[in-house]
Design a protein around this motif. Structure first.
Motif, PDB file in Angstrom:
ATOM      1  N   ARG A  62       0.808  -1.226   0.000  1.00 20.57           N
ATOM      2  CA  ARG A  62       0.000   0.000   0.000  1.00 20.57           C
ATOM      3  C   ARG A  62       0.838   1.271   0.000  1.00 20.57           C
ATOM      4  N   LEU A  63       2.065   1.176   0.505  1.00 20.35           N
ATOM      5  CA  LEU A  63       2.897   2.376   0.625  1.00 20.35           C
ATOM      6  C   LEU A  63       4.217   2.265  -0.126  1.00 20.35           C
ATOM      7  N   TYR A  64       5.041   1.288   0.248  1.00 19.12           N
ATOM      8  CA  TYR A  64       6.402   1.211  -0.270  1.00 19.12           C
ATOM      9  C   TYR A  64       6.448   1.107  -1.797  1.00 19.12           C
ATOM     10  N   THR A  65       5.526   0.385  -2.383  1.00 17.88           N
ATOM     11  CA  THR A  65       5.550   0.192  -3.838  1.00 17.88           C
ATOM     12  C   THR A  65       5.075   1.415  -4.606  1.00 17.88           C
ATOM     13  N   LYS A  66       4.504   2.390  -3.935  1.00 18.32           N
ATOM     14  CA  LYS A  66       4.001   3.575  -4.608  1.00 18.32           C
ATOM     15  C   LYS A  66       5.158   4.533  -4.936  1.00 18.32           C
ATOM     16  N   SER A  67       5.063   5.202  -6.070  1.00 14.37           N
ATOM     17  CA  SER A  67       6.144   6.075  -6.529  1.00 14.37           C
ATOM     18  C   SER A  67       6.389   7.248  -5.590  1.00 14.37           C
ATOM     19  N   PHE A  68       5.352   7.706  -4.898  1.00 12.38           N
ATOM     20  CA  PHE A  68       5.491   8.871  -4.023  1.00 12.38           C
ATOM     21  C   PHE A  68       6.148   8.527  -2.687  1.00 12.38           C
ATOM     22  N   PHE A  69       6.224   7.232  -2.358  1.00 14.27           N
ATOM     23  CA  PHE A  69       6.717   6.837  -1.037  1.00 14.27           C
ATOM     24  C   PHE A  69       8.241   6.786  -1.039  1.00 14.27           C
ATOM     25  N   PRO A  70       8.895   7.400  -0.039  1.00 15.77           N
ATOM     26  CA  PRO A  70      10.366   7.390   0.002  1.00 15.77           C
ATOM     27  C   PRO A  70      10.910   5.977   0.190  1.00 15.77           C
ATOM     28  N   LYS A  71      11.979   5.650  -0.527  1.00 17.87           N
ATOM     29  CA  LYS A  71      12.570   4.315  -0.427  1.00 17.87           C
ATOM     30  C   LYS A  71      13.685   4.265   0.613  1.00 17.87           C
ATOM     31  N   LYS A  72      13.991   5.417   1.212  1.00 13.46           N
ATOM     32  CA  LYS A  72      14.962   5.477   2.299  1.00 13.46           C
ATOM     33  C   LYS A  72      14.262   6.115   3.494  1.00 13.46           C
ATOM     34  N   ILE A  73      14.174   5.357   4.594  1.00  9.26           N
ATOM     35  CA  ILE A  73      13.428   5.804   5.757  1.00  9.26           C
ATOM     36  C   ILE A  73      14.376   5.885   6.951  1.00  9.26           C
ATOM     37  N   PRO A  74      14.434   7.009   7.650  1.00  8.60           N
ATOM     38  CA  PRO A  74      15.341   7.138   8.797  1.00  8.60           C
ATOM     39  C   PRO A  74      15.081   6.065   9.847  1.00  8.60           C
ATOM     40  N   ALA A  75      16.155   5.552  10.420  1.00 11.65           N
ATOM     41  CA  ALA A  75      16.045   4.490  11.418  1.00 11.65           C
ATOM     42  C   ALA A  75      15.203   4.932  12.614  1.00 11.65           C
TER      43      ALA A  75
END
Length: 204
Positions: free
Chosen positions: A169-182
């Motif tokens: 629902r989120l990660y695969t979407k183009s708008f969702f950042p692929k690098k997330i702060p720990a």
């Protein structure tokens, strides 16, 4: 002959606060979790997991699970176990947590591999649980799963299904950042445990 028991015995852990006091020079500390320290045994491809004094009972529980799933390639091999330790494959790679924090892509095939590992373990009569970003490792493009002690718990754990839902629902979407702060993932994990893991988990 490998003296795994001697190496495990060299690991001294404070029983009050679980702080690591000392360990043999042939061990390299590579991680610490909620119940154990993990070391790489130098000049080998093996890892030594030594449980905190108050969690030593989990060594047998986890060893028993590994013995059941030895034939499943998604899990490390077990070489020896004792009253408070395990010796398994050292898995060189990044956890899904590290992948997200470093911006390393996680693919749908990785998610499907986790599903396959879970289903194969269920076919052996286990109940895979406590599956989270830190106990799934991408190794040579494939996944390996570790920390399997809770595969014997009785309650149903929906954590992996929730992570999988977030992936699609989120990660695969183009708008969702692929690098997330720990720190952000840690904060989300704390909230998740507070609102969705209110009851203790009991191992059969």
């Amino acid at each position: 002959m490998n003296n795994y028991a001697g190496l495990a015995g060299s690991v001294v852990i404070n029983p009050k606060d679980h702080k690591l006091i000392q360990y043999d020079a042939s061990l390299a500390l590579i991680g610490v979790g909620r119940s154990a320290y993990v070391f790489k045994i130098n000049n080998t491809n093996h890892a030594l997991k030594v449980f905190f004094p108050s969690y030593q009972h989990l060594a047998k529980v986890e060893a028993d699970v590994y013995k059941i799933i030895q034939h499943i390639d998604y899990f490390p091999s077990l070489y020896e176990s004792g009253s408070h330790y395990l010796v398994i494959d050292f898995i060189d790679g990044y956890t899904l947590f590290e992948c997200l924090s470093r911006g390393i892509p996680v693919s749908e095939n990785h998610i499907k591999d986790v599903d396959m590992a879970i289903n194969l373990a269920r076919e052996e009569g286990l109940n895979p649980s406590d599956i989270h970003l830190r106990n799934i490792i991408i190794h040579n493009g494939k996944i390996k799963m570790i920390d399997v002690a809770r595969f014997k718990q009785g309650e149903t754990d929906h954590q992996w299904n929730d992570l999988k839902t977030a992936f699609y629902r989120l990660y695969t979407k183009s708008f969702f950042p692929k690098k997330i702060p720990a720190f952000m993932m840690n904060w989300i994990a704390v909230l998740y445990k507070r609102f969705y893991r209110k009851s203790p988990i009991h191992i059969k």
